[in-house]
Design an enzyme around this catalytic site. Structure first.
Site: not given
Lengths: 667, 667
Positions: A32, A121, A269, A363, A390, A417, A480, A527
Site C-alpha cells: 500500500h 491492519g 491505495h 461468576r 452480572s 465490547e 443471549h 450464571r
C-alpha cells in the site's frame, strides 16, 4: 537561504519516506504505497520534531507510543524505524518487505518488529489500542508520579485514516477516551478523501471532526497536510497543551502524493505504482536516487534521533535515579511492574474450596478470586462492558477509573465490547506489567472477536472474563445464550479457553490467566450455582483436564465434562456406579492446556484403551470428536437455545442425569 | 373537560403498558421493567397516534416498521401488540412471559411472534436493522412507485437506548444512514441517563445529538418524555416532514417511571420490582387494577387500531388495484417480489464450466455469477464493506445506491462490516423479496459475527460473500489470513457455510444461497486462481459433498478437500494413483448440506468401510474429526499464518502435493 535549505532537507527526508515505501511495494509487487506517500509529512514532523523515543532501546519505558492504526500503510512505519536508526529494520529488511519471515510483514506486527507497539491492519483496532495505551499511561502516572518527580510521562500518538474512522470499534473507544479525558492521546487523522472503493463521497460524508467534538475531544484541522509542516507541528503542540481532553487533528492530505497519474485516487491505495509510474513519480518529485537509496543528508538528519533518544533516556534514567532515592518502595514496585515480575507468592491468595463449601455460580467464584487477587496484584486492572453486576468483576479494593481518577482500577467500558477488547490489548501491550481484563456475557464475544483474535496473535496477555456461558442462563433467550461460542473460541490459535467447573477450577483458571502474560485467557463462567467437586484443585485445572472421580480398575466408560456439566457428569456417574458400572469422570476445563501435557499424563487421564467416552457440555458438539472419537458421543446442543428459566432450558435440551445416564448406557 | 378526559385516557393507556410490563416481569421473576415504564409515553404516541399498521395482518406490506432496538424492553412491544389487537400476543401469552415456547420470549424474536419485525437484544443490532428496513423501503419505492401511485410508502421507527448508542454497530449503520439521507427512518432515543452499571456519567457523557448531527441526521430533543405527549407527537411529525435526512429524536425519560424507590436508578433496568415496590408503584400511579387487568376504556381506545389498520390496508389495497390496472407488468413484478417467488428459470443463468475453461479465482467466479444473476434476479441487492474491487461484488447492470439513487442495487457500505451485516439482515427481514448480500474479507467476519449469528437465528436469508479465504491470500499476513474462521462459522447453527472449489461449485453455492430464503449462506472464496474440476457440478455442490474423482473399486484412501484444496487433492491423487493406490477425492463444499443428505447418499460418498481418510483444508483441523475419524488425519494449519506471497505461505505451511502424498501414505 537558511529556510530554503531547511525546507529542502525536510523535503529530502519526507521523500525518503515516500520512496522507501514506493520502492519496497514495487519490489514486493504488493502493498500500500498511497498512505505512506500522503502521510509522510505528518509522520516526519511527528517523528523528527516531536516524538520522544530511543531507537536503540525500543522498549525504553517512557517513550512516546506510536500506533499506525491504518496498518496497511506499514511501509511508513518501517521507513521511519529504519531512517531514525532502529536496528530492527535495516535496508535489507525493507527490501524483504512482505516476504517470508521478514521483519517487514504486510501489516505492522509487534511480535515481529521491535519498535512496533501493537499489531494493526484490521481497521479501527489501532486507535482503540491507542486508547488502551493512554489509559495505561494515565494509570501508571497517577500511581507512581510524585509532585517533584514525573516518572511516567509520555504521549500516545496514533495515525488513522478514513477506514479506521468508519469502523465501530474506533467510535466506541474514542467515545470512551473523550469521556475519560485522556489528554495525552493525540490522533492524527490522515484525511485523504479516499477509501478503497473510491472517493469518500461514496460512503463516508459525515463530519468527522464534529463527531469527535461530540465525543468530548479537542479537535483541529490542518488543511495543508501535504506541505504545511509548521502547521502540523503547531497543531500537535496545541494538542499537547490541552491536558484534559484527547486531541484529534484532521490533516488533509493527498493519497499517493507525487504520483502524476495516481495521486488522489483509490488506485494508489493498495497496489504497486508500476514501473512507469514509479519513474514518473521520481521525476515529478525531483527524486534522483536509485531504488532504496536514501540521501546521506536525509539519513543523517533522521539519525539524529539516535542521539536525541539516548539523551532523552539518559535524562529519564536520571529521573528514575532520583525517584529511587526519594521513593524507594514505589521505585521497587515500579521496577517490578515494568519488568513483568508478579508479586512473590501471589498465588497463595487464590481461594480454594472443598465440597462442603456452598455452591456458587462460577461468576461468583470469579468475583471472589478477582477480589482476592486485587490487593496482592495491584497491576490487575479491568472491568465490564456495562455488565459489572452480572459479570461480577468489580474490584472492591479500588474505585472507578474516571476522568481525574486514573489511580483507580475499575474500568467502566460502557456497552462497548469491541472497544473494550482493543483497549485491553492496548493496556497489555503497554508492556508495563499491567494485567488487563475485560468482561461481558460470553455470547457477546461475537462483538469483540476481532480484538480477542488479535490478543492471541499479538501476544497480549489480556484476560477475558465471560459469564452467562450457556443456555442455562435461561430467560434472556437465544440471543443471549451461547451455543457455538466456546467451540468457536477454542478454534482460535494461542487463545486459552477455560470453562471451570467449580471454585477451585476458577482459581486455577485465574492462575493460568495471570501467569500467561503472552497468551490471552478466556474464562467462561456460569450464571447458575455449581457444587464444589471433590477432585478439583488449582493444579488440576491448570493441566487442562484431570480425573475428577473414578471407579476402581479400568473404567467401562469415561464421562468428560466441562464447566457446569462436570457436576452433572458426577451425578450420572454416581447412578451408573450404583448399577455396577465402572465410570471415570474427567473434568476438562481447557482443551489446549490438556493437549500441551506430555503423553504419559494424557494417557493417564484418557487411556487409549477406553474407547467408550461421552462428552457432556452445554454447547455445540463441534470438535468434541477429538476426545470422544465421534461427535455423536456427546450430550451437547447443536441448535440455538430458547427463552425459559435456566433449569427448564437445560432439561428441555437434555442436560439431565437421566439423559446422560441413558446416553452412557447406549454406548 | 374534554382535554382532561383525553388526558386521563392517555394516562390510562400509558399505564396499561407500564403495568402489563411490571406484572409480566413480576410473574416471571425475570425481565426488564425499567424501559417499558419509561418509554411507554413515546411508544403510546407512536402506536396510537402515528404509526400505520394492521394488527390483523402483521405482514401487510405497506405497514410502518417498528423496531425495539433496546430489545430487553420487549414487554413494551408485547404490551403494544396485545393492546392494539394482534392475535399473536394474548393476555395469556403475556402471563407466559419468558417461559418455554411462549410467544413472549426474553427478547423480541421475529420467528416466534408475528408483529415483531426483527430479532433484537444484542444491542445496536435493531437500529442497524432499521437502516436496512429503510433501505429496502427506499429501494422498492424508487423501483415501483409512480408519480400518480405511491405503492411503497412507509416509515421505519426505532426505539433505542443508551446501550444501542454506545455500540459501534449503531454508529456504523447510522453514519451510513445519514450519508444515504434515508428520510423515512425515524429513531426515538430513550434518553434515560441509566445504563446497567449505573448513571451514564460513569461511561457515556458524549453529546449524542451532536454526533447524529455530524452523521447528517435531522436531530431534535423532547425534554418532557414522561408526559409531553404532544411534544413527542410534534417531534415525530417534524421528523416525517424532513424527507432528505433520517431523524433522531432524543426523548428524555425516567427509567422505571412511577416506581417510588427505583425510578431513575439502574436497579429497575433488569430485575423485577418486587412485590412491595409493585404495590407502591400501583399506589403512586393511582393504578387500581389487579395484575394483568387492562381497563376497558384503555383497551377500547388501543383497539381502535384494528379498525384503523383495516381501513389503512383497504386504502392501500385500492392503491394496489389502481397500480395493477395502470402498471400491470410492474404490479406482477411487485407481487412476485413480495410473495417471495423467484423468477422462473433463474437458475439457468448460473454459469457452468468445464476443465478446459480458464482457471479463475473463485471470487472471480463469484463476480461472474453475481453478474449473471443480477439481470434475472432484480431483487438481488448488496455490496461490500469498501472492498468492492477485491471482493468483486459490483453488479454491472446497476449503479451505486446513493442518496436519491435508491433504484440502484450496489450498496456502498464503507468500512463498516458489522453495520453491513445488520443492515443486510434488515433488508432480508423487510420480507419483500429482496435478497441482500454483504461482502468483505473472510477474516473480517470476526467484525460482524454478531450479525451473522443473528441472520441464522432470525431466519434472515442474507448472503455473505467472503473472499480471501485462507493463508493463500499471502502478503497481507496473519491479521488478514483466516485460519480458524471457517470452522468457527461452521459451528453456528443454521448457517450454511460453503467453500466452493471451482466455478461450478461457486454457481452451486449461489444456487443454495438464493434458494435458502430463511437460512443465510456464507460463501468462502479464494483470492488465487483454481482449475475447474472434471467432477464438479451445480447439483453436486448443492449436496454438500460428492465424489470428485475416483479409482475403480473400493478406495484405499479418501482425500477430502474443500475450496482451493480440492485441486491439490486431485493432484496428490494423481500421483498416488500413479503408484497403484486406489484413491477417491471428495469435494466437500458444505458440511451442513452433506449432513442433511440421506444416509445412503452419505455412505455412497464416504463409505464407513473406508477408514483411511485425509482431509485437506487451508484452515484449522478443528472439527474435521467428524469426517476423518481423527483430527490428525488432516493437512491443515493450526497456527496463525504469516506474511509472504501466497504460494510461499501455502508451501511453508504444508499445502503441497508432496506433503499431501506423504501424509496419505503415512495412513
Amino acid at each position: 537561504m537558511a529556510v530554503a535549505t531547511k525546507q529542502s532537507l525536510d523535503e529530502l527526508c519526507i521523500n525518503s519516506i515516500r520512496f522507501l515505501a514506493i520502492d519496497a511495494v514495487e519490489k514486493a509487487k504488493s502493498g500500500h504505497p498511497g498512505l505512506p506517500m500522503g502521510a509522510a509529512p505528518m509522520a516526519y514532523v511527528l517523528w523528527n520534531r516531536l516524538m520522544r523515543f530511543n531507537p536503540k532501546n525500543p522498549q525504553w519505558f517512557n517513550r512516546d507510543r506510536f500506533v499506525l492504526s491504518a496498518g496497511h500503510g506499514c511501509m511508513l512505519q518501517y521507513a521511519l524505524l529504519h531512517l531514525t536508526g532502529y536496528d530492527s529494520v535495516t535496508l535489507d529488511d525493507i527490501k524483504q518487505f512482505r516476504q517470508w519471515e521478514s521483519k517487514t510483514p504486510g501489516h505492522p506486527e509487534n511480535f515481529m518488529t521491535p519498535g512496533v507497539e501493537v499489531t494493526t491492519g484490521p481497521l479501527g483496532q489501532g486507535i482503540a489500542n491507542g486508547v488502551g495505551l493512554a489509559i495505561a499511561e494515565a494509570h501508571l502516572a497517577a500511581k507512581f508520579n510524585k509532585k517533584d518527580c514525573q516518572l511516567v510521562d509520555h504521549y500516545t500518538y496514533v495515525i488513522l485514516g478514513d477506514g479506521c474512522n468508519m469502523e465501530g470499534v474506533s467510535g466506541e473507544a474514542c467515545s470512551l477516551a473523550g469521556h475519560l479525558g485522556l489528554g495525552k492521546l493525540i490522533a492524527l487523522y490522515d484525511d485523504n478523501h479516499i477509501s478503497i472503493d473510491g472517493g469518500t463521497e461514496i460512503s463516508f460524508t459525515e463530519d468527522v471532526n464534529k463527531r469527535f467534538e461530540a465525543y468530548g475531544w479537542h479537535v483541529q484541522h490542518v488543511e495543508g497536510g501535504n506541505d504545511d509542516l509548521d502547521g502540523i507541528q503547531k497543531a500537535i503542540e496545541a494538542a499537547k497543551a490541552v491536558t484534559d481532553k484527547p486531541s484529534f487533528i484532521k490533516i488533509t492530505t493527498t493519497i499517493g502524493y507525487g504520483s502524476p497519474k495516481k495521486a488522489g485516487t483509490a488506485g494508489v491505495h493498495g497496489a504497486a505504482l508500476g514501473g512507469d509510474e514509479v519513474e514518473a513519480t521520481r521525476k515529478n518529485l525531483g527524486w534522483e536516487y536509485e531504488p532504496f537509496v536514501v540521501p546521506e543528508e536525509a539519513l543523517k538528519h533522521f539519525r539524529e534521533a539516535v542521539e536525541r533518544g539516548a539523551s532523552l533516556e539518559a535524562e529519564w534514567n536520571q529521573t528514575l535515579a532520583t525517584y529511587k532515592t526519594k521513593y524507594s518502595a514505589d521505585a521497587a514496585e515500579f521496577e517490578r511492574y515494568t519488568s513483568g515480575t508478579l508479586p512473590e507468592g501471589w498465588e497463595k491468595a487464590l481461594p480454594t474450596y472443598s465440597p462442603s463449601d456452598k455452591a456458587l455460580a462460577t461468576r461468583k467464584n470469579s468475583e471472589l478470586t478477582l477480589n482476592a487477587l486485587a490487593p496482592v496484584i495491584p497491576e490487575l486492572i479491568g472491568g465490564s462492558a456495562d455488565l459489572t453486576h452480572s459479570n461480577l468483576t468489580f474490584l472492591k479494593v479500588s474505585e472507578s477509573f474516571l476522568k481525574g481518577k486514573y489511580e483507580n482500577r475499575n474500568l467502566r467500558f460502557g456497552v462497548r465490547e469491541h472497544g473494550m477488547g482493543a483497549i485491553c490489548n492496548g493496556i497489555a501491550l503497554h508492556n508495563s506489567g499491567l494485567i488487563p481484563y475485560g468482561a461481558t456475557f460470553l455470547v457477546f464475544t461475537d462483538y469483540m472477536r476481532a480484538a480477542i483474535r488479535l490478543s492471541a496473535l499479538s501476544e497480549a496477555g489480556s484476560i477475558w472474563v465471560m459469564t452467562h456461558d450457556s443456555i442455562a442462563l435461561g430467560e434472556d433467550g437465544p440471543t443471549h445464550q451461547p451455543v457455538e461460542t466456546v467451540a468457536s473460541l477454542r478454534a482460535i490459535p494461542d487463545l486459552l479457553v477455560m470453562r471451570p467447573a467449580d471454585g477451585n477450577e476458577v482459581s486455577g483458571a485465574y492462575k493460568v490467566a495471570i501467569e500467561n502474560r503472552k497468551r490471552p485467557t478466556l474464562i467462561a463462567l456460569t450464571r447458575q450455582g455449581l457444587p464444589n467437586l471433590a477432585g478439583s484443585s488449582i493444579e488440576n485445572a491448570a493441566k487442562g483436564a484431570y480425573v475428577a472421580s473414578d471407579s476402581e480398575g479400568t473404567p467401562d466408560i469415561i464421562l468428560i465434562g466441562t464447566g457446569s456439566e462436570v457436576s452433572l457428569c458426577e451425578e450420572a456417574a454416581k447412578e451408573l456406579r450404583g448399577e455396577g458400572k465402572k465410570v471415570r469422570v474427567v473434568s476438562m476445563p481447557c482443551w489446549k492446556l490438556f493437549d500441551e501435557q506430555d503423553e504419559a499424563y494424557r494417557e493417564s487421564v484418557l487411556p487409549k484403551s477406553v474407547t467408550k467416552r461421552l462428552a457432556v457440555e452445554a454447547g455445540t458438539s463441534f470438535g468434541w470428536g477429538r476426545y470422544v472419537g465421534n461427535e455423536s458421543n456427546t450430550v451437547c446442543i447443536n441448535s440455538f437455545g430458547a427463552s425459559a428459566p435456566g433449569g427448564v432450558a437445560m432439561k428441555k435440551f437434555g442436560f439431565t442425569v437421566e439423559n446422560v445416564v441413558a446416553k452412557a448406557k447406549a454406548l
